[in-house]
Design a protein around this motif. Sequence first.
Motif, PDB file in Angstrom:
ATOM      1  N   THR A 173      36.068  89.887  57.513  1.00 42.87           N
ATOM      2  CA  THR A 173      35.444  90.908  56.679  1.00 42.87           C
ATOM      3  C   THR A 173      34.008  91.216  57.065  1.00 42.87           C
ATOM      4  OG1 THR A 173      34.835  89.229  55.034  1.00 42.87           O
ATOM      5  CG2 THR A 173      36.917  90.392  54.711  1.00 42.87           C
ATOM      6  N   HIS A 174      33.355  90.321  57.798  1.00 47.54           N
ATOM      7  CA  HIS A 174      31.995  90.612  58.255  1.00 47.54           C
ATOM      8  C   HIS A 174      31.999  91.643  59.375  1.00 47.54           C
ATOM      9  CE1 HIS A 174      33.540  87.705  61.115  1.00 47.54           C
ATOM     10  NE2 HIS A 174      32.600  88.079  61.959  1.00 47.54           N
ATOM     11  N   ALA A 175      33.161  91.808  60.018  1.00 46.09           N
ATOM     12  CA  ALA A 175      33.241  92.705  61.175  1.00 46.09           C
ATOM     13  C   ALA A 175      34.076  93.947  60.912  1.00 46.09           C
ATOM     14  CB  ALA A 175      33.827  91.947  62.371  1.00 46.09           C
ATOM     15  N   MET A 176      34.974  93.903  59.935  1.00 45.88           N
ATOM     16  CA  MET A 176      35.914  95.006  59.713  1.00 45.88           C
ATOM     17  C   MET A 176      35.382  95.971  58.658  1.00 45.88           C
ATOM     18  SD  MET A 176      39.990  94.887  58.841  1.00 45.88           S
ATOM     19  CE  MET A 176      40.347  94.206  60.475  1.00 45.88           C
ATOM     20  N   PRO A 177      35.123  97.225  59.031  1.00 49.86           N
ATOM     21  CA  PRO A 177      34.648  98.209  58.052  1.00 49.86           C
ATOM     22  C   PRO A 177      35.727  98.530  57.028  1.00 49.86           C
ATOM     23  CG  PRO A 177      34.234  98.929  60.319  1.00 49.86           C
ATOM     24  CD  PRO A 177      35.173  97.781  60.400  1.00 49.86           C
ATOM     25  N   LEU A 178      35.298  98.928  55.838  1.00 50.61           N
ATOM     26  CA  LEU A 178      36.239  99.392  54.831  1.00 50.61           C
ATOM     27  C   LEU A 178      36.739 100.787  55.182  1.00 50.61           C
ATOM     28  CD1 LEU A 178      34.463  98.293  51.512  1.00 50.61           C
ATOM     29  CD2 LEU A 178      36.031  97.001  52.975  1.00 50.61           C
ATOM     30  N   LEU A 179      37.843 101.171  54.576  1.00 48.77           N
ATOM     31  CA  LEU A 179      38.372 102.510  54.805  1.00 48.77           C
ATOM     32  C   LEU A 179      37.309 103.568  54.536  1.00 48.77           C
ATOM     33  CD1 LEU A 179      41.926 102.351  53.168  1.00 48.77           C
ATOM     34  CD2 LEU A 179      41.378 102.419  55.608  1.00 48.77           C
ATOM     35  N   GLY A 180      37.201 104.525  55.421  1.00 52.13           N
ATOM     36  CA  GLY A 180      36.229 105.599  55.278  1.00 52.13           C
ATOM     37  C   GLY A 180      34.952 105.366  56.046  1.00 52.13           C
ATOM     38  N   ALA A 181      34.728 104.126  56.504  1.00 49.03           N
ATOM     39  CA  ALA A 181      33.487 103.828  57.217  1.00 49.03           C
ATOM     40  C   ALA A 181      33.559 104.223  58.691  1.00 49.03           C
ATOM     41  CB  ALA A 181      33.150 102.344  57.094  1.00 49.03           C
ATOM     42  N   GLN A 182      34.709 103.977  59.310  1.00 48.01           N
ATOM     43  CA  GLN A 182      34.835 104.316  60.730  1.00 48.01           C
ATOM     44  C   GLN A 182      34.824 105.835  60.898  1.00 48.01           C
ATOM     45  OE1 GLN A 182      38.395 101.981  61.816  1.00 48.01           O
ATOM     46  NE2 GLN A 182      37.050 100.848  63.192  1.00 48.01           N
ATOM     47  N   GLY A 183      33.949 106.313  61.754  1.00 50.97           N
ATOM     48  CA  GLY A 183      33.817 107.744  61.981  1.00 50.97           C
ATOM     49  C   GLY A 183      32.953 108.449  60.960  1.00 50.97           C
ATOM     50  N   TYR A 184      32.344 107.685  60.053  1.00 55.50           N
ATOM     51  CA  TYR A 184      31.534 108.308  58.997  1.00 55.50           C
ATOM     52  C   TYR A 184      30.354 109.092  59.560  1.00 55.50           C
ATOM     53  CZ  TYR A 184      28.031 108.619  55.297  1.00 55.50           C
ATOM     54  OH  TYR A 184      27.072 109.057  54.424  1.00 55.50           O
ATOM     55  N   SER A 185      29.676 108.547  60.558  1.00 56.68           N
ATOM     56  CA  SER A 185      28.490 109.222  61.094  1.00 56.68           C
ATOM     57  C   SER A 185      28.851 110.590  61.680  1.00 56.68           C
ATOM     58  CB  SER A 185      27.812 108.353  62.155  1.00 56.68           C
ATOM     59  OG  SER A 185      28.696 108.065  63.226  1.00 56.68           O
ATOM     60  N   GLU A 186      30.035 110.679  62.305  1.00 54.33           N
ATOM     61  CA  GLU A 186      30.459 111.969  62.849  1.00 54.33           C
ATOM     62  C   GLU A 186      30.704 112.983  61.734  1.00 54.33           C
ATOM     63  OE1 GLU A 186      31.584 109.071  63.705  1.00 54.33           O
ATOM     64  OE2 GLU A 186      31.425 108.886  65.901  1.00 54.33           O
ATOM     65  N   TRP A 187      31.342 112.511  60.660  1.00 59.71           N
ATOM     66  CA  TRP A 187      31.568 113.411  59.534  1.00 59.71           C
ATOM     67  C   TRP A 187      30.261 113.803  58.858  1.00 59.71           C
ATOM     68  CZ3 TRP A 187      35.699 116.078  57.856  1.00 59.71           C
ATOM     69  CH2 TRP A 187      36.926 115.792  58.467  1.00 59.71           C
ATOM     70  N   GLU A 188      29.333 112.884  58.799  1.00 62.47           N
ATOM     71  CA  GLU A 188      28.034 113.185  58.214  1.00 62.47           C
ATOM     72  C   GLU A 188      27.337 114.290  58.996  1.00 62.47           C
ATOM     73  OE1 GLU A 188      24.588 110.403  56.207  1.00 62.47           O
ATOM     74  OE2 GLU A 188      25.322 109.859  58.196  1.00 62.47           O
ATOM     75  N   SER A 189      27.466 114.260  60.327  1.00 63.56           N
ATOM     76  CA  SER A 189      26.837 115.293  61.162  1.00 63.56           C
ATOM     77  C   SER A 189      27.498 116.658  60.980  1.00 63.56           C
ATOM     78  CB  SER A 189      26.889 114.876  62.633  1.00 63.56           C
ATOM     79  OG  SER A 189      28.222 114.890  63.116  1.00 63.56           O
ATOM     80  N   ARG A 190      28.717 116.651  60.464  1.00 61.91           N
ATOM     81  CA  ARG A 190      29.443 117.910  60.256  1.00 61.91           C
ATOM     82  C   ARG A 190      29.197 118.507  58.874  1.00 61.91           C
ATOM     83  NH1 ARG A 190      35.605 117.405  61.097  1.00 61.91           N
ATOM     84  NH2 ARG A 190      35.390 119.574  60.396  1.00 61.91           N
ATOM     85  N   ALA A 191      28.343 117.895  58.071  1.00 58.68           N
ATOM     86  CA  ALA A 191      28.148 118.332  56.693  1.00 58.68           C
ATOM     87  C   ALA A 191      27.806 119.819  56.573  1.00 58.68           C
ATOM     88  CB  ALA A 191      27.085 117.468  56.015  1.00 58.68           C
ATOM     89  N   PRO A 192      26.855 120.353  57.359  1.00 52.60           N
ATOM     90  CA  PRO A 192      26.554 121.791  57.234  1.00 52.60           C
ATOM     91  C   PRO A 192      27.758 122.676  57.538  1.00 52.60           C
ATOM     92  CG  PRO A 192      24.822 120.643  58.435  1.00 52.60           C
ATOM     93  CD  PRO A 192      25.944 119.681  58.310  1.00 52.60           C
TER      94      PRO A 192
END
Length: 591
Positions: free
Chosen positions: A428-447
């Motif tokens: 659990t220290h290494a495995m992201p929760l659902l929704g975390a992987q790829g979050y930064s890419e989606w954040e950049s797509r916000a506009p």
Amino acid sequence: MRAEPLSAETRREALDAMAGTSPEDPLDILIVGGGVVGAAAAFDAATRGLRVGLVESQDLAQGTSSRSSKLVHGGLRYLQMLDFKLVAEALRERDLLLKHTAPHLVRALPFVFPFEKRVVDRAFIGSGVSLYDAMSMRPGEKRPVPFHRHLSRTRLRQRFAGLDHEKFIGALEYYDAQVDDARLVMTLARSAHSLGAQIATRTEVIEYLRAEAPDVDDADQAAAEDAPVQGVTVRDKETGRRLEIHARETILAAGVWTGRQQEAADVPSGLKVLASKGIHITVPKDRIAADDHVGVITQTEKSVLFIIPMGNYWSIGTTDTAWHEDVDTPAPTSEDIDYVLEHANAVLEADLSREDVIGSWAGLRPLLQPMETDESKSSKVSREHTVMQLSPGLSAVAGGKLTTYRVMAEDIISFALGDRQVHRESLTHAMPLLGAQGYSEWESRAPEIARDYGWSDETVDRLLNRYGALLAELLALVDQDADLGEEVPDSGGHLRVEFVYAARAEGALHVEDLLERRTRVFHEVPDRGLRAMETVVELVAPILAWDEETVAREKAAFTGVVEAHLAAERSSSDAEAAGLVSAATPEYLPG
């Protein structure tokens, strides 16, 4: 990890799968309790490749884990107690959530700590926060939050105009983080389910199964009582069905319900957990002038006062009072609300009144009481939480706080496995929760998302903070039906698709699940969601297969819950408030 939905159908499948266990073919781990520690323990066990089940008598996070201050923090007050180890652990967990495992759910939040005494406060509080920052530094790693800074009176006025600036001569600004606690729990449970864990809410434990003991005389009765626990008998609160679930190890992660479960298990001794009530109120955003994303922290004579921005409203709390009523039904009283308003008005320029309160909640902190350590029970004690073997095959974890849930979960699973944990390390220290992987890419797509779907920047930011990369699944639903991209009237800005998705993929079974935990409409609008309920029911009834009778029952149940909480806010005692809420607690079993 592929995201698998939690739904009414997967719940039925989970119950069928767990009913199919036997003493010869048991689960590896069965967890009793669907709060943050129970959901995290299920996730931890699933990352180890174990066969896992979780049962919860109510909804996910319906107890303490949806009624916190919604902060992920190191705990400045523990520095005053010189508990450096605990603070360091909590800061490590805070930063892990921010940077890696749940950056979509947990976000950094600056707080101002206002000063009344220019020299003493700056020296005393400043030295403590300097240590706080230093303890979160790790060689070669970038800090996920900025270092603290001192604010002059002028800069404080610019940063948080709504404070009483005749009283405060400046402030210190430092960072912690905030989270929607109920969504964290749901995401943990869904992450566990996506790794194969069986999750069943509204499933009540009514008996603990023990291995058959030979006939014994009175002298050997103690030995018979210590026969290994092999699982539980549960009642499906949706249908009335009873079934047995067999497990090699059963774990209590029941918080303030620990004592009740220990009694049901008939264990001669165990963890002693008392309940302390903390309440919060919500007021409209425009009642307190400040930058969009900054909170206030200050001490009171009994607790800590937080003023925390949460979208279109502020959360203000908390209290710390002993709770002696039924742990199922905590609620704020009139005195509680007046206490919070009084202390908020002592630091604010605005004069908040009862008319400004649009929501409230009360949570019960599980407080571990001192006990004598019994080495034969292999207990492990930390400053904040304890894991303990109650009987062969039955262990418990209690205490702790939201921020350190992952450590607690890892501790109890490792403890329960004992020597069997060889080659089964927690991930659990290494495995992201659902929704975390790829979050930064989606954040950049916000506009781009805001433009394509006609949503405000604030709406897109809120959606990303709730779903992270799983926002793709909601957008796919809107692409199929554009009406789902519209707001539900009187819901505080929530979209129709959020309720549809909650019923399809987030395990919501009832109106109160949808309006109080999958969203927080219950705390965000003055009527507590009664007007929004009409549209929400229309949206989810086909998904949850509700007929006209069920629709009427759901509406009546939620209306009763709202009326009971409003009445409790006017009550004069914990006993009166608890009685009002208890009387309105829905029983969903058909007929």
